[in-house]
Design a protein around this motif. Structure first.
Motif, PDB file in Angstrom:
ATOM      1  N   LEU A  39      41.516  16.631 -14.091  1.00 42.63           N
ATOM      2  CA  LEU A  39      42.302  17.850 -13.872  1.00 42.63           C
ATOM      3  C   LEU A  39      41.674  18.961 -14.699  1.00 42.63           C
ATOM      4  CD1 LEU A  39      45.877  16.317 -14.186  1.00 42.63           C
ATOM      5  CD2 LEU A  39      44.631  16.846 -12.081  1.00 42.63           C
ATOM      6  N   TYR A  40      41.438  20.079 -14.066  1.00 44.45           N
ATOM      7  CA  TYR A  40      40.782  21.199 -14.752  1.00 44.45           C
ATOM      8  C   TYR A  40      41.651  22.448 -14.645  1.00 44.45           C
ATOM      9  CZ  TYR A  40      36.916  17.978 -14.581  1.00 44.45           C
ATOM     10  OH  TYR A  40      36.148  16.859 -14.739  1.00 44.45           O
ATOM     11  N   ARG A  41      42.022  22.985 -15.801  1.00 43.82           N
ATOM     12  CA  ARG A  41      42.863  24.186 -15.870  1.00 43.82           C
ATOM     13  C   ARG A  41      44.094  24.015 -14.964  1.00 43.82           C
ATOM     14  NH1 ARG A  41      40.553  29.726 -15.656  1.00 43.82           N
ATOM     15  NH2 ARG A  41      41.709  29.989 -17.582  1.00 43.82           N
ATOM     16  N   VAL A  65      46.466  22.276 -18.601  1.00 44.20           N
ATOM     17  CA  VAL A  65      45.614  21.268 -19.248  1.00 44.20           C
ATOM     18  C   VAL A  65      44.324  20.997 -18.468  1.00 44.20           C
ATOM     19  CG1 VAL A  65      47.521  20.064 -20.390  1.00 44.20           C
ATOM     20  CG2 VAL A  65      46.792  19.313 -18.112  1.00 44.20           C
ATOM     21  N   THR A  66      43.315  20.639 -19.236  1.00 43.71           N
ATOM     22  CA  THR A  66      42.092  20.076 -18.674  1.00 43.71           C
ATOM     23  C   THR A  66      41.967  18.724 -19.351  1.00 43.71           C
ATOM     24  OG1 THR A  66      41.039  22.218 -18.405  1.00 43.71           O
ATOM     25  CG2 THR A  66      39.564  20.306 -18.574  1.00 43.71           C
ATOM     26  N   ASN A  67      41.862  17.651 -18.566  1.00 45.13           N
ATOM     27  CA  ASN A  67      41.885  16.351 -19.237  1.00 45.13           C
ATOM     28  C   ASN A  67      40.806  15.419 -18.716  1.00 45.13           C
ATOM     29  OD1 ASN A  67      42.716  15.229 -16.868  1.00 45.13           O
ATOM     30  ND2 ASN A  67      44.838  14.992 -17.472  1.00 45.13           N
ATOM     31  N   GLY A  68      40.779  14.231 -19.287  1.00 43.89           N
ATOM     32  CA  GLY A  68      39.720  13.292 -18.953  1.00 43.89           C
ATOM     33  C   GLY A  68      39.927  12.572 -17.636  1.00 43.89           C
ATOM     34  N   SER A  69      40.925  12.954 -16.872  1.00 50.38           N
ATOM     35  CA  SER A  69      41.084  12.234 -15.605  1.00 50.38           C
ATOM     36  C   SER A  69      40.932  13.170 -14.415  1.00 50.38           C
ATOM     37  CB  SER A  69      42.415  11.496 -15.571  1.00 50.38           C
ATOM     38  OG  SER A  69      43.457  12.402 -15.628  1.00 50.38           O
ATOM     39  N   PRO A  74      38.763  28.275 -11.613  1.00 47.58           N
ATOM     40  CA  PRO A  74      40.090  28.889 -11.415  1.00 47.58           C
ATOM     41  C   PRO A  74      41.193  28.048 -12.065  1.00 47.58           C
ATOM     42  CG  PRO A  74      39.419  27.701  -9.437  1.00 47.58           C
ATOM     43  CD  PRO A  74      38.254  27.613 -10.405  1.00 47.58           C
ATOM     44  N   LEU A  75      42.346  28.698 -12.276  1.00 39.24           N
ATOM     45  CA  LEU A  75      43.540  27.923 -12.634  1.00 39.24           C
ATOM     46  C   LEU A  75      43.933  27.129 -11.395  1.00 39.24           C
ATOM     47  CD1 LEU A  75      45.478  30.691 -14.547  1.00 39.24           C
ATOM     48  CD2 LEU A  75      44.698  28.527 -15.532  1.00 39.24           C
ATOM     49  N   THR A  76      44.480  25.948 -11.586  1.00 36.48           N
ATOM     50  CA  THR A  76      44.745  25.103 -10.408  1.00 36.48           C
ATOM     51  C   THR A  76      46.172  24.571 -10.415  1.00 36.48           C
ATOM     52  OG1 THR A  76      43.979  23.132 -11.582  1.00 36.48           O
ATOM     53  CG2 THR A  76      42.356  24.296 -10.255  1.00 36.48           C
ATOM     54  N   ARG A  77      46.588  24.146  -9.213  1.00 37.04           N
ATOM     55  CA  ARG A  77      47.847  23.408  -9.062  1.00 37.04           C
ATOM     56  C   ARG A  77      47.511  22.159  -8.274  1.00 37.04           C
ATOM     57  NH1 ARG A  77      52.219  26.480 -10.847  1.00 37.04           N
ATOM     58  NH2 ARG A  77      51.969  28.734 -10.637  1.00 37.04           N
ATOM     59  N   TYR A  78      48.546  21.369  -8.001  1.00 36.20           N
ATOM     60  CA  TYR A  78      48.236  20.058  -7.427  1.00 36.20           C
ATOM     61  C   TYR A  78      47.477  20.133  -6.095  1.00 36.20           C
ATOM     62  CZ  TYR A  78      48.459  15.336  -5.809  1.00 36.20           C
ATOM     63  OH  TYR A  78      48.093  14.104  -5.346  1.00 36.20           O
TER      64      TYR A  78
END
Ligand code: AMP
Length: 600
Positions: free
Chosen positions: A434-436, A428-432, A112-116
């Motif tokens: 966080l996905y979508r 963003v999806t990043n290396g720390s 899914p798209l995510t928020r904090y």
């Protein structure tokens, strides 16, 4: 045997000649460059080698960027798949079935798209010592976001984020400067206005603090800066700023002024304007103002590198007495540029700097970045537009069309699918870990670098005025306010807005506009922001005409109110002043109340 000896002798001889030649060339280049006054041969040589090293790294990064810019889709695909494979065995990877995500399409379908709030339970686990809850790489710290449009969040930061930021961000901008303005890459020092954060630690010892550049993260390059290293142990900001200014002023041949944000540079010049007499006195005597409250050991170490400089003091006194218009170039005639974020909420300070203190000094807004990592780099240092080329090796990007931004599960577009002129919310999806992740920024595509979009930063999502569905962005409101500033013929030091629901007003919904002019003024036409916004924005005009929204209430606040508001906000958050940005829409009643209490 004798043949071997001869070969060895020849090798030693040749290496000595090459080594000696290289050293002579370096020393020749150092010796014929323009130096900062406080450099020694040793520090100037280190400065030279640092510049060269960064330019070489930057050259490699730029070459990669060019290559990736011709194949954006594949670069992004590889980045995402590497990330998913690497994190398959983490708690998060198992819960979300990374194992079964074998393509970009599957990832976008299944995750899914995510928020904090989505990450909060995992961050709590990390805080409690389960460091690998989200990522296969151990987080190096929990990054505190500035919380400009809401509460601060804690985001894990892995080595990937720092390395990418360094290679594809900092090193790249050295290459860009070298390519476009080699005369700016000199051995002149930079007055970098940044402050040592007060780090916090989780019970298990993980550091909590800002990701943004700060003295602790720059230890290896202190020789590039005019401020001597002991000063970085000063933890109170007015005192640290005084010392930055003092040592910057001592360097007649200063090359750059740097800060994370234009607001910090602006505060620096304002402080210079109000404290120049003390600063000049210190330069005259070679001592530090006894009223300055800094630890005595730091004072001793700083005074040890000072000596009385009546000549520089006289020169400065003459310039300051003549006024502060265009002061930067007058006291630092060889100043090359001011490097800081000038876009988004920083525009206000940038135009104040440009219209007063730094009229003839070039500004360069180099990076679009966040606690989430590097997002973009401004590839053209002397362009007035400040566009950021999105970096495809730093984040896996997705975008939501601005008109779909209000929906919970909108479709997304990929980096290679964006169109010129369109505005998008960044995901963003990043290396720390966080996905979508919907980070809340909205950008507009202005042009392309090969296939890569170059974007203008528009605003953060929470920074929207919306009392009746009219959605006035920070950008639109700021443009209106700039027109008013011109008609009023005043200079605004700062401004913010709020929706009337946060005040005790019982009238129709309306906006509150708080302004702090450079000097108090009494005859302002307070209807002007409302009439200007009405003519600038058709939807606002239609709601005003129908009587659904009342006119803007303009409130002038006392001088210093915004500085006090900043202190108040920082006191109740974990963010550091290096990353602070004044919210252009206040969301907390206590902040609105505070400014109302400080109205004139
Ligand atoms: P933080 O994570 O607290 O450091 O804040 C990052 C946020 O600062 C981003 O999400 C943007 O909203 C804003 N920001 C960062 N770089 C820029 C820039 N170059 N121009 C405008 N806003 C920026």
């Amino acid at each position: 045997m004798s043949r071997l000896l001869n070969v060895v002798k020849r090798v030693v001889f040749t290496s000595t000649i090459i080594g000696g030649g290289a050293c002579s060339l370096i020393l020749y280049n150092v010796g014929t460059s323009s130096w900062s006054d406080s450099h020694t041969w040793s520090s100037a040589t280190r400065h030279y080698l640092t510049n060269k090293f960064m330019v070489v790294l930057g050259f490699i990064s730029f070459r990669d960027l060019v290559k990736n810019s011709r194949n954006v889709r594949e670069t992004q695909e590889n980045l995402l798949m590497d990330n998913l494979v690497k994190n398959t065995a983490t708690l998060y990877g198992k819960e979300f079935g990374f194992e079964k995500m074998n393509s970009v399409a599957e990832f976008r379908k299944q995750h899914p798209l995510t928020r904090y709030s989505h990450y909060q339970p995992y961050v709590e686990k990390i805080q409690n010592g389960d460091l690998l809850a989200l990522t296969a790489d151990i987080p190096l710290q929990l990054a505190v976001t500035s919380g400009t449009s809401g509460k601060s969040s804690l985001l894990p930061t892995t080595n990937f984020i720092f390395t990418r930021f360094f290679l594809s961000g900092i090193a790249l901008l050295f290459q860009r400067l070298q390519e476009t303005h080699p005369e700016w890459v000199t051995l002149q020092k930079s007055m970098k206005l940044f402050y040592t954060p007060r780090w916090k630690y989780t019970e298990t010892g993980l550091r909590i603090g800002p990701n943004s550049s700060n003295p602790d993260s720059a230890q290896r390059i202190y020789h590039l800066y005019s401020t001597p290293p002991p000063a970085y142990r000063i933890l109170t900001e007015p005192e640290a700023l005084y010392i930055h200014l003092l040592f910057g002023l001592l360097d007649q041949n200063l090359g750059n002024i740097e800060a994370n944000f234009a607001s910090t540079v602006y505060t620096g010049f304002r402080t210079l304007e109000s404290r120049w007499e003390e600063l000049v006195q210190d330069i005259q005597t070679g001592t530090i103002n006894s009223n300055l409250n800094i630890p005595s050991d730091i004072r001793e170490q700083l005074e040890a590198v000072m000596k009385p400089n009546p000549e520089r003091a006289e020169e400065l006194r003459k310039e300051f007495t003549a006024g502060f218009e265009n002061i930067a170039k007058r006291i630092w005639p060889n100043l090359n540029l001011i490097m800081c974020t000038t876009t988004g909420t920083m525009k206000m300070y940038t135009s104040s700097l440009k219209s007063k203190y730094c009229r003839d000094t070039q500004t360069y807004s180099p990076i679009y970045g966040a606690s989430e990592g590097l997002l973009g780099v401004n590839l053209y240092p002397d362009s007035t537009q400040s566009l950021y080329c999105l970096i495809p090796s730093a984040q896996f990007f997705e975008f939501i069309r601005q008109e779909d931004s209000d929906t919970d599960n909108p479709d997304t577009l990929l980096l290679h699918q964006l169109e010129k002129g369109q505005a998008y919310e960044v995901v963003v999806t990043n290396g720390s870990g966080l996905y979508r992740y919907r980070m809340g920024d909205v950008v507009q595509v202005e042009s392309f670098f090969n296939e890569l979009p170059m974007v203008r930063f528009l605003h953060r999502q929470g920074q929207m005025l919306n009392v009746h569905g009219e959605k006035i962005s920070e950008e639109v409101f700021f443009t209106t306010l700039k027109k008013c500033e011109k008609t009023w013929n005043i200079r605004l030091r700062d401004y913010t807005t709020a929706e009337s629901v946060l005040s005790e007003s019982s009238a129709l919904p309306h906006y509150l506009l708080f302004i702090e002019p450079e000097s108090e003024c009494c005859d302002l036409n307070l209807d002007l922001p409302d009439t200007t916004l009405r003519s600038d924005h058709p939807v606002y005009e239609s709601f005003r005409a129908k009587g659904s929204i009342d006119k803007i209430q303009v409130i002038q606040v006392k001088r210093g109110s915004f500085q006090a508001l900043q202190e108040m906000m920082l006191a109740t958050s974990m963010a550091s002043s290096n990353q602070f940005k004044v919210p252009r829409v206040l969301r907390k009643e206590e902040h609105v109340k505070y400014l109302l209490e400080n109205s004139i």
